[in-house]
Design an enzyme around this catalytic site. Structure first.
Site, PDB file in Angstrom:
ATOM      1  N   HIS A   1       7.188  -4.840  -7.883  1.00  0.00           N
ATOM      2  CA  HIS A   1       5.695  -5.326  -7.118  1.00  0.00           C
ATOM      3  C   HIS A   1       4.844  -4.031  -7.199  1.00  0.00           C
ATOM      4  O   HIS A   1       5.280  -3.033  -6.589  1.00  0.00           O
ATOM      5  CB  HIS A   1       6.109  -5.662  -5.646  1.00  0.00           C
ATOM      6  CG  HIS A   1       4.844  -5.961  -4.953  1.00  0.00           C
ATOM      7  ND1 HIS A   1       4.641  -5.562  -3.778  1.00  0.00           N
ATOM      8  CD2 HIS A   1       3.950  -7.022  -5.094  1.00  0.00           C
ATOM      9  CE1 HIS A   1       3.731  -6.107  -3.375  1.00  0.00           C
ATOM     10  NE2 HIS A   1       3.153  -6.896  -4.131  1.00  0.00           N
TER      11      HIS A   1
ATOM     12  N   HIS B   1      -5.333  -2.661  -6.038  1.00  0.00           N
ATOM     13  CA  HIS B   1      -5.049  -3.815  -4.819  1.00  0.00           C
ATOM     14  C   HIS B   1      -6.189  -4.135  -3.913  1.00  0.00           C
ATOM     15  O   HIS B   1      -6.672  -5.096  -3.587  1.00  0.00           O
ATOM     16  CB  HIS B   1      -3.822  -3.456  -4.255  1.00  0.00           C
ATOM     17  CG  HIS B   1      -3.400  -4.484  -2.905  1.00  0.00           C
ATOM     18  ND1 HIS B   1      -3.847  -4.439  -1.804  1.00  0.00           N
ATOM     19  CD2 HIS B   1      -2.532  -5.611  -3.208  1.00  0.00           C
ATOM     20  CE1 HIS B   1      -3.358  -5.617  -1.263  1.00  0.00           C
ATOM     21  NE2 HIS B   1      -2.608  -6.282  -1.974  1.00  0.00           N
TER      22      HIS B   1
END
Ligand code: G3P
Ligand code: MG
Length: 249
Positions: A11, A53
């Site tokens: 991730h 992100h």
């Protein structure tokens, strides 16, 4: 053509061990034997796809303000490792192109999450796919995903033969089956929070496609989800999950 999604996907690289969404994170994942990583892509103000992100720069860089209001020339001056640890100081925010170069060098597959800043859903997908289409040949090791239906629609329209995954929030939209059908997706990427056996079984029964779950760092939970039929896991701790999964599934 069939997707070769592994059970364990790093991730944001390997976010428990290296700064998220960086080249160092990709190398760290590869060093652990991870086969695929998940990375988030957004656009700078001048439309350069970068791996990042948040909508704002504060949390993971020494800059401030909105990514969508920052040109790439300014973004590349920023430092994106010190927040994580002194040994990572000097690390930069990678462009999508730079990240792909490292992925190909290390032989990793990619789940690219299209994570547009608000209002840029279509252009983020188009710009990212444009870069990918020039460099990435093996479509079996590439999955495009998004929470944003407009981004998945754009991906479908510009590169229909590339596999797409629908990211589901904790609260599922009522029309999830129709959405999956309309968007022509190949995987359902489910939120681990509140996820129950019946929900996984429903996806398997109704859609008959791989179920991937984010973000699973607890090996007991990974084994439980695996027992319920989940096929793969996004994890910050890929080494731990790799070690603890059931070998047959
Ligand atoms: O793609 C799985 C996961 O990355 C989605 O959530 O916020 O970590 O990008 P987030
Ligand atoms: Mg993500």
């Amino acid at each position: 053509m069939s997707l070769k999604i592994p059970k364990v996907i790093g991730h944001r690289g390997a976010a428990a061990y290296a700064p998220e969404n960086t080249l160092e994170g990709i190398h760290t994942a590869a060093d652990m034997g991870v086969e695929w990583v998940e990375l988030d892509v957004k656009l700078t103000r001048d439309q350069v796809p970068v791996i990042f992100h948040d909508e704002t720069l504060e949390r993971t860089t020494n800059g401030s303000g909105k990514l969508a209001e920052t040109d790439y020339e300014d973004l590349k001056q920023l430092e994106a490792g010190s927040w994580y640890g002194d040994s990572f100081s000097g690390i930069k925010i990678p462009t999508l192109e730079e990240a792909i170069d490292v992925l190909l060098e290390r032989g990793l597959g990619l789940n690219l999450e299209i994570k547009p800043c608000p209002g840029r859903e279509m252009e983020t997908a188009e710009a990212a796919l444009d870069v990918l289409s020039q460099i990435w040949d093996d479509h079996d090791s590439l999955l495009i995903s998004s929470f944003q239906h407009v981004s998945l629609e754009a991906a479908r329209d510009v590169a229909g033969d590339w596999k797409r995954g629908l990211l589901m929030p904790e609260e599922w939209p009522e029309n999830w089956k129709e959405l999956a059908d309309y968007l022509g997706i190949s995987t359902m990427n489910l939120n681990n929070t509140g996820l129950e056996r019946e929900m996984i079984e429903q996806v398997i029964d109704d859609l008959d496609m791989p179920v991937l779950v984010y973000t699973v760092n607890d090996p007991d939970r990974a084994r439980q989800l695996q027992g319920w039929g989940a096929d793969g896991f996004f994890t910050d701790t890929p080494d731990v999950i790799l070690e603890n999964l059931l070998s047959v599934h």
